[in-house]
Design a protein around this motif. Sequence first.
Motif, PDB file in Angstrom:
ATOM      1  N   LEU A 175       0.837  -1.208   0.000  1.00  0.00           N
ATOM      2  CA  LEU A 175       0.000   0.000   0.000  1.00  0.00           C
ATOM      3  C   LEU A 175       0.868   1.253   0.000  1.00  0.00           C
ATOM      4  O   LEU A 175       0.623   2.198  -0.743  1.00  0.00           O
ATOM      5  CB  LEU A 175      -0.926   0.013   1.222  1.00  0.00           C
ATOM      6  N   PHE A 176       1.913   1.225   0.835  1.00  0.00           N
ATOM      7  CA  PHE A 176       2.803   2.379   0.905  1.00  0.00           C
ATOM      8  C   PHE A 176       3.430   2.673  -0.465  1.00  0.00           C
ATOM      9  O   PHE A 176       3.420   3.809  -0.929  1.00  0.00           O
ATOM     10  CB  PHE A 176       3.894   2.133   1.947  1.00  0.00           C
ATOM     11  N   LEU A 177       3.928   1.624  -1.116  1.00  0.00           N
ATOM     12  CA  LEU A 177       4.629   1.834  -2.395  1.00  0.00           C
ATOM     13  C   LEU A 177       3.681   2.245  -3.516  1.00  0.00           C
ATOM     14  O   LEU A 177       4.060   2.985  -4.407  1.00  0.00           O
ATOM     15  CB  LEU A 177       5.366   0.558  -2.812  1.00  0.00           C
ATOM     16  N   ASN A 178       2.446   1.752  -3.470  1.00  0.00           N
ATOM     17  CA  ASN A 178       1.548   1.987  -4.603  1.00  0.00           C
ATOM     18  C   ASN A 178       0.577   3.134  -4.396  1.00  0.00           C
ATOM     19  O   ASN A 178       0.042   3.667  -5.369  1.00  0.00           O
ATOM     20  CB  ASN A 178       0.774   0.712  -4.927  1.00  0.00           C
ATOM     21  N   LYS A 179       0.320   3.500  -3.143  1.00  0.00           N
ATOM     22  CA  LYS A 179      -0.738   4.486  -2.903  1.00  0.00           C
ATOM     23  C   LYS A 179      -0.244   5.842  -2.406  1.00  0.00           C
ATOM     24  O   LYS A 179      -0.978   6.818  -2.454  1.00  0.00           O
ATOM     25  CB  LYS A 179      -1.749   3.938  -1.879  1.00  0.00           C
ATOM     26  N   THR A 180       0.988   5.902  -1.887  1.00  0.00           N
ATOM     27  CA  THR A 180       1.451   7.200  -1.386  1.00  0.00           C
ATOM     28  C   THR A 180       2.459   7.800  -2.362  1.00  0.00           C
ATOM     29  O   THR A 180       3.148   7.067  -3.074  1.00  0.00           O
ATOM     30  CB  THR A 180       2.129   7.078  -0.004  1.00  0.00           C
ATOM     31  N   LEU A 181       2.540   9.127  -2.354  1.00  0.00           N
ATOM     32  CA  LEU A 181       3.459   9.800  -3.268  1.00  0.00           C
ATOM     33  C   LEU A 181       4.907   9.449  -2.934  1.00  0.00           C
ATOM     34  O   LEU A 181       5.722   9.199  -3.823  1.00  0.00           O
ATOM     35  CB  LEU A 181       3.234  11.317  -3.207  1.00  0.00           C
ATOM     36  N   VAL A 182       5.210   9.401  -1.632  1.00  0.00           N
ATOM     37  CA  VAL A 182       6.575   9.062  -1.219  1.00  0.00           C
ATOM     38  C   VAL A 182       6.909   7.626  -1.631  1.00  0.00           C
ATOM     39  O   VAL A 182       8.006   7.339  -2.111  1.00  0.00           O
ATOM     40  CB  VAL A 182       6.744   9.247   0.310  1.00  0.00           C
ATOM     41  N   GLY A 183       5.913   6.729  -1.469  1.00  0.00           N
ATOM     42  CA  GLY A 183       6.122   5.343  -1.888  1.00  0.00           C
ATOM     43  C   GLY A 183       6.398   5.244  -3.378  1.00  0.00           C
ATOM     44  O   GLY A 183       7.293   4.513  -3.820  1.00  0.00           O
ATOM     45  N   LYS A 184       5.643   6.018  -4.166  1.00  0.00           N
ATOM     46  CA  LYS A 184       5.869   6.014  -5.614  1.00  0.00           C
ATOM     47  C   LYS A 184       7.251   6.566  -5.936  1.00  0.00           C
ATOM     48  O   LYS A 184       7.911   6.109  -6.874  1.00  0.00           O
ATOM     49  CB  LYS A 184       4.799   6.852  -6.319  1.00  0.00           C
ATOM     50  N   ALA A 185       7.693   7.543  -5.135  1.00  0.00           N
ATOM     51  CA  ALA A 185       9.040   8.093  -5.345  1.00  0.00           C
ATOM     52  C   ALA A 185      10.088   7.018  -5.084  1.00  0.00           C
ATOM     53  O   ALA A 185      11.083   6.929  -5.811  1.00  0.00           O
ATOM     54  CB  ALA A 185       9.267   9.298  -4.436  1.00  0.00           C
ATOM     55  N   VAL A 186       9.858   6.182  -4.065  1.00  0.00           N
ATOM     56  CA  VAL A 186      10.795   5.093  -3.778  1.00  0.00           C
ATOM     57  C   VAL A 186      10.820   4.110  -4.954  1.00  0.00           C
ATOM     58  O   VAL A 186      11.880   3.686  -5.410  1.00  0.00           O
ATOM     59  CB  VAL A 186      10.411   4.355  -2.470  1.00  0.00           C
ATOM     60  N   LYS A 187       9.635   3.799  -5.485  1.00  0.00           N
ATOM     61  CA  LYS A 187       9.561   2.892  -6.638  1.00  0.00           C
ATOM     62  C   LYS A 187      10.294   3.484  -7.840  1.00  0.00           C
ATOM     63  O   LYS A 187      11.046   2.806  -8.532  1.00  0.00           O
ATOM     64  CB  LYS A 187       8.090   2.663  -7.024  1.00  0.00           C
TER      65      LYS A 187
END
Lengths: 240, 297
Positions: B164-176
Motif C-alpha cells: 500500500l505504501f509503495l503503490n498508494k502514497t506519493l513518497v512510496g511512488k518516489a521510492v519505486k
Amino acid sequence: MEKHLLELKRVDVRYGDVQAVWDVSFHVNDGTIVALLGANGAGKTTLLKTISGILRPNQGEILFSGRSVVKLRPQEVVDIGISHVPEGRRLFTRLSVLENLELGAYPRKFRPFFEESLGRAYQLFPILKERSHQKAGLLSGGEQQMLAIARAIMARPALLMLDEPSLGLSPLLVKTMFELIRTLNDQKVTILLVEQNIHQALKIAHDGFVLKTGKVVMSGKGNELLANPEIQKAYMGTLG
Amino acid sequence: MLDILSFQLVSQLLINGILFGTMYGIAAIGLSLIYGTMRIIFLAQGTIIIFLAYICYWFFKLLGIDPYLSILLVVPVSLLLGMGFYQGLFREAAALEDKNISLLIAVGLMFLVENLMATMWSSNPRSIMTSYTAYGVSTLGLRVSFTRLMGFIMAVLSTIGVNLFLNKTLVGKAVKAASEDMEAAALVGISPHAVNGIAFAIGIGLAGTAGVALATTYSFDPYFGFIFALKAMIALALGGMGSVTGAFLGGILLGVLESVGSFVISGGWADAISYGVFLIVLMFKPEGLFVRSVKKA
C-alpha cells in the motif's frame, strides 16, 4: 538589453581523467529557444547534466537568473525552475502515466499546483489523458517522449532542457515534436534544446551554439547558422 | 489408512513450510526495498532481525512486556534504527559509483552486531516462554501453533502494508521510481538520500516485525542471523528483485522446499536444497519465478 536567464562562463567538466567540456561559455536569453548542436560525444549531454546538478563543473560558473547553481543538488535545481528531460526519456516504466506526472510535481513547492499543472500537461498532450492509467513502459516511442516532456513541465520550469527529443521518432512525429516545443516556448518557457536533428532545431531556434569535442566552435542566430555553408557542409549532409 | 496419514503428513509439512517461509519472506521484502534504491544486498538484515528479536526478548524478560504488545515499541525503534543506519553508515558510500563499499559496510555491520550480541548476551540460545507459547490450533488432525500463526498474520499484514505504501502514497511512488532509475528520479526533484533513508527505515522496520515473530516462535542465538540473511537472499532470487509480493512468495516457496525436502531426504539437507535451488534459479530464471519480464522500451 536582453536578459540572460542562463549563463555559462568558462565551464570545464571532467569525468575522472577525461575532460568532456573545455572552457565553454554561452548564454540563453529569457523567452528564447536555444539550440545546442554537435555530433555524438561533443559534450552536449555532459553540459545539460552539469547544469542540472548531476555533474559538477571542475572550473567555471553557471548562473541562473543571476544566481550560481554549480553547488546545487539536482532536486534544488528543479526547485529554482530548471527541468531536464534526459536523453532516452528515462520514464518510470513500471508506474502509470498519471503517476509519472505526479512525480513530476514531487517537490513540495509544486504540489499545491498539481491539478493546474496536470490540466496544462493534458491540454498540451491530450493522448496522455487517454492513457493516464497505462504503464509508461507500454506507451509508444512518441507517447513516451511526450510523457517525458509533460513530466518535466509539471515542475513549472522557467527553463526546460531537452536532450534529443526527436531521437527515434518517425519523421511525422519529429515534426509534431518541434511544433510542441514551439508551443511551449509561446507559453513563456525558455528552451535549451540539444539536437542531432540540426536542420529542424535551427529552424525553430532563436540562437544556436555548435560544440565540437567539448568546445564551442560556432555560435549565432538560428537562421544565420542555418544558412552558414560550413554548417551545411559539416552536419546537414550526414545528419539533416 | 496410509492415504490419510500421508495426506495429513504432507499438509503438515506444507503448513510448517509456509509458516516458516513467511519469515524468509519478510526478510526478503526488506532486502528488496534496500536493494531497490541502494543496489546492494544488505547482508546484515538477518543479524539485525536477531538483534531485534533480542530486544523483544529483553522487553519480555526484564520488563515483562508481552512480545506481541512489544511490537508497538520494536517497530518504531527499528524504523528509526534503519534511518540511523543510512544516515550514519551509508550516506557517503551511497553516492559512490562503486557499490562494493556499501556492501562491505553492511558486512562489517553484520559482524559487529553479531559479536556485540555474543559478548553482551552470550551465545546461548534464547527463547520466549509465555502462557500461550505451547498453545496450538487443531483442525482435521492438523496442528498449527498459535505463535507461528501469529507470525504468519504479521508477515501478511506487513506485506500488504508495504505494498500500500509503495503503490498508494506519493513518497512510496518516489521510492519505486528511484528503484527503477535514480538519476531520472533526482531530475524530477526526488532526493536520493531521502528515498535511500526511507528504504532503509522500512527494511529495518520489517526486520522488527520479523524479529518479534522469530522471538515468539523459535529459539535463536547471535549467529543465526547470517544464515537467515542468506535464506532471505535466496527467497529474493526466487521471487525476483524489485517485487514485494514476489519476495514474500519466494520466502514461502523456500520454506516449503526446505520443509518437504528435509523430510523426504533428511533434516541435514535443508540448507543444501536451498542453496541448490538458489543456483538453479539464478542460472535459468535470473529475473525470478514470479516476475513477468517487461522489456525496457
